[in-house]
Design a protein around this motif. Structure first.
Motif, PDB file in Angstrom:
ATOM      1  N   ILE A   1      12.081   1.360  -6.220  1.00  0.00           N
ATOM      2  CA  ILE A   1      10.880   2.151  -6.501  1.00  0.00           C
ATOM      3  C   ILE A   1      10.148   1.580  -7.709  1.00  0.00           C
ATOM      4  CG2 ILE A   1      10.101   4.404  -7.338  1.00  0.00           C
ATOM      5  CD1 ILE A   1      12.128   5.687  -5.460  1.00  0.00           C
ATOM      6  N   VAL A   2      10.903   1.174  -8.737  1.00  0.00           N
ATOM      7  CA  VAL A   2      10.269   0.557  -9.918  1.00  0.00           C
ATOM      8  C   VAL A   2       9.533  -0.722  -9.508  1.00  0.00           C
ATOM      9  CG1 VAL A   2      10.722  -0.596 -12.112  1.00  0.00           C
ATOM     10  CG2 VAL A   2      11.914   1.531 -11.562  1.00  0.00           C
ATOM     11  N   LYS A   3      10.164  -1.508  -8.664  1.00  0.00           N
ATOM     12  CA  LYS A   3       9.529  -2.743  -8.182  1.00  0.00           C
ATOM     13  C   LYS A   3       8.276  -2.435  -7.376  1.00  0.00           C
ATOM     14  CE  LYS A   3      10.470  -6.907  -5.475  1.00  0.00           C
ATOM     15  NZ  LYS A   3      11.478  -7.647  -4.661  1.00  0.00           N
ATOM     16  N   GLN A   4       8.349  -1.360  -6.540  1.00  0.00           N
ATOM     17  CA  GLN A   4       7.194  -0.977  -5.731  1.00  0.00           C
ATOM     18  C   GLN A   4       6.054  -0.483  -6.601  1.00  0.00           C
ATOM     19  OE1 GLN A   4       6.751  -1.594  -2.682  1.00  0.00           O
ATOM     20  NE2 GLN A   4       4.983  -0.363  -2.097  1.00  0.00           N
ATOM     21  N   GLU A   5       6.407   0.176  -7.711  1.00  0.00           N
ATOM     22  CA  GLU A   5       5.361   0.644  -8.632  1.00  0.00           C
ATOM     23  C   GLU A   5       4.555  -0.532  -9.178  1.00  0.00           C
ATOM     24  OE1 GLU A   5       7.578   2.796 -11.503  1.00  0.00           O
ATOM     25  OE2 GLU A   5       7.562   4.688 -10.370  1.00  0.00           O
TER      26      GLU A   5
ATOM     27  N   MET B   1       0.807  -1.219   0.000  1.00  0.00           N
ATOM     28  CA  MET B   1       0.000   0.000   0.000  1.00  0.00           C
ATOM     29  C   MET B   1       0.838   1.266   0.000  1.00  0.00           C
ATOM     30  SD  MET B   1      -3.057  -1.059   2.635  1.00  0.00           S
ATOM     31  CE  MET B   1      -3.714   0.603   2.706  1.00  0.00           C
ATOM     32  N   VAL B   2       2.137   1.136   0.296  1.00  0.00           N
ATOM     33  CA  VAL B   2       3.006   2.321   0.326  1.00  0.00           C
ATOM     34  C   VAL B   2       3.172   2.862  -1.100  1.00  0.00           C
ATOM     35  CG1 VAL B   2       5.314   3.176   0.889  1.00  0.00           C
ATOM     36  CG2 VAL B   2       4.236   1.431   2.327  1.00  0.00           C
ATOM     37  N   LEU B   3       2.913   4.156  -1.289  1.00  0.00           N
ATOM     38  CA  LEU B   3       3.095   4.775  -2.600  1.00  0.00           C
ATOM     39  C   LEU B   3       4.564   4.698  -2.996  1.00  0.00           C
ATOM     40  CD1 LEU B   3       0.855   7.940  -2.150  1.00  0.00           C
ATOM     41  CD2 LEU B   3       0.384   5.980  -3.627  1.00  0.00           C
ATOM     42  N   PRO B   4       4.857   4.389  -4.248  1.00  0.00           N
ATOM     43  CA  PRO B   4       6.251   4.272  -4.686  1.00  0.00           C
ATOM     44  C   PRO B   4       7.100   5.492  -4.325  1.00  0.00           C
ATOM     45  CG  PRO B   4       4.804   3.450  -6.395  1.00  0.00           C
ATOM     46  CD  PRO B   4       3.923   4.054  -5.348  1.00  0.00           C
TER      47      PRO B   4
ATOM     48  N   LYS C   1      20.170   1.297  -6.569  1.00  0.00           N
ATOM     49  CA  LYS C   1      19.365   0.348  -5.784  1.00  0.00           C
ATOM     50  C   LYS C   1      18.010   0.938  -5.415  1.00  0.00           C
ATOM     51  CE  LYS C   1      23.166  -2.285  -3.711  1.00  0.00           C
ATOM     52  NZ  LYS C   1      23.830  -2.689  -2.437  1.00  0.00           N
ATOM     53  N   LYS C   2      18.017   2.231  -5.040  1.00  0.00           N
ATOM     54  CA  LYS C   2      16.757   2.864  -4.642  1.00  0.00           C
ATOM     55  C   LYS C   2      15.816   3.003  -5.840  1.00  0.00           C
ATOM     56  CE  LYS C   2      18.505   3.436  -0.564  1.00  0.00           C
ATOM     57  NZ  LYS C   2      18.272   2.371   0.441  1.00  0.00           N
ATOM     58  N   LYS C   3      16.386   3.326  -7.010  1.00  0.00           N
ATOM     59  CA  LYS C   3      15.552   3.439  -8.205  1.00  0.00           C
ATOM     60  C   LYS C   3      14.916   2.102  -8.567  1.00  0.00           C
ATOM     61  CE  LYS C   3      18.018   7.325 -10.352  1.00  0.00           C
ATOM     62  NZ  LYS C   3      18.882   7.738 -11.486  1.00  0.00           N
ATOM     63  N   LYS C   4      15.703   1.023  -8.484  1.00  0.00           N
ATOM     64  CA  LYS C   4      15.167  -0.311  -8.765  1.00  0.00           C
ATOM     65  C   LYS C   4      14.063  -0.674  -7.780  1.00  0.00           C
ATOM     66  CE  LYS C   4      19.138  -2.526 -10.998  1.00  0.00           C
ATOM     67  NZ  LYS C   4      20.138  -3.638 -10.900  1.00  0.00           N
TER      68      LYS C   4
END
Length: 356
Positions: free
Chosen positions: A315-319, A273-276, A310-313
């Motif tokens: 966030i993409v995964k969270q999206e 549920m956390v927004l990316p 790592k953080k960008k990856k």
């Protein structure tokens, strides 16, 4: 303390079960006493009981009014030969240093042969032959001290018990009739035939499982019909208690697995549920770009290039995770989280009720 007294063992097992356990081991060698050996003795006792009940059901019918003899040809002869071989094997084993282990094995083997014989398609069993086998097994078990009493075969009913007396039987039948009648009347009023059928079947099972054992009556539903036998009510009630304890243990195990799975699902939904863009908006950082990638640490140092990747990856995964959650929940993730929480709470309540 590495020993168990007979008195202590009798707190959890019957004298018959212990005698069978002794007989299944050599008398002149150290005996292995464990949960496995006791359970094996119980299993063998149930094998004897089941066979005796099957023969008692055949004998109870007016079999002498039917065609008497061997009506299945070679199948009958094969069982008769196995019976004679079992007698010879028992005799030889007892002459061989009183080898009760293999003698008991010969008795159990002929029971397996007889059970297979009874399962023959369109069986017309020779009741006299089966009765002879049951009588012989009973005689040997009497010699071994496993059976007492004057019955021709079987363990006997074990006495009158607390449920004896015509009042107990009449009360059980009246209660059964009333329950069936009420189910039928409820169906007639509501028109729910399926519910009435299920209620009547449940009542029938309740009579078999909960009422009759207290009266010393065992019912067994089989494809060819229902068999009944008289047994010791105390023994049957103990069996019921042990079965209920095992069923409870199995149920608790299943619920515990369900609880682990649903708790993991709850945490997964919660994390999804956390927004990316809010994934890394924590006290660890103080500046982020427009997509939520942290650029500056809380102490003012810039985030390293490796960490940025790592953080960008992440966030993409969270999206993707967030998108899947929205599709799964119909754009109502909070509703899915709440329903999962309710499932977790429900399982916990069931576990609490079983643990009381």
């Amino acid at each position: 303390k590495n020993f168990v007294t007979i008195r202590q063992s009798l707190e959890h097992n019957t004298a018959r079960q212990l005698r069978i356990m002794f007989l299944l081991q050599a008398w002149d060698q150290p005996m292995n006493y464990s949960d496995q050996t006791v359970e094996d003795a119980r299993s063998k006792e149930n094998t004897f009981k089941s066979f005796f009940r099957a023969v008692q059901a055949l004998v109870r019918d007016d079999y002498l009014s039917q065609e008497v003899g061997w009506r299945m040809g070679d199948v009958d002869h094969k069982l008769a030969e196995a019976y004679l071989a079992a007698r010879q094997s028992v005799h030889e084993n007892l002459l061989d240093n009183f080898n009760t282990k293999d003698a008991m094995g010969a008795l159990l083997k002929i029971i397996n042969e007889a059970n297979a014989y009874l399962r023959t398609p369109n069986a017309q069993p020779s009741t006299l032959l089966l009765r002879a086998i049951a009588t012989y097994i009973t005689e040997i078990l009497k010699v071994f001290g496993v059976i007492d009493g004057a019955d021709d075969f079987g363990f006997g009913s074990g006495g009158d018990g607390a449920g004896s007396g015509s009042e107990s039987y009449i009360g059980a039948m009246v209660s059964f009739r009333e329950n069936v009648r009420n189910a039928a009347l409820a169906a007639a009023k509501g028109g729910d035939t399926e519910a009435a059928i299920q209620a009547i079947l449940k009542t029938c099972d309740g009579l078999r499982d909960d009422v009759l054992p207290g009266l010393g009556i065992r019912l067994e539903d089989r494809p060819e019909g229902t068999l009944w036998n008289l047994e010791d009510p105390a023994v049957m009630l103990k069996e019921m208690a042990e079965k209920a304890a095992k069923d409870k243990e199995v149920q608790i195990g299943k619920l515990e697995k369900q609880l682990v799975a649903r708790t993991k699902e709850f945490e997964k939904v919660k994390n999804s549920m956390v927004l990316p863009k809010d994934l890394f908006r924590t006290e660890e950082f103080k500046e982020w770009d427009e997509t939520g990638v942290p650029t500056t640490m809380a102490n003012g140092d810039p985030v390293s290039g490796g960490q940025l990747k790592k953080k960008k990856k992440a966030i993409v995964k969270q999206e993707k995770t967030y998108k899947d959650l929205m599709e799964k929940s119909g754009n109502n993730p909070q509703g899915l989280l709440d329903s999962t929480q309710k499932e977790v709470d429900s399982i916990k309540r069931k576990l609490d009720s079983l643990s009381l």
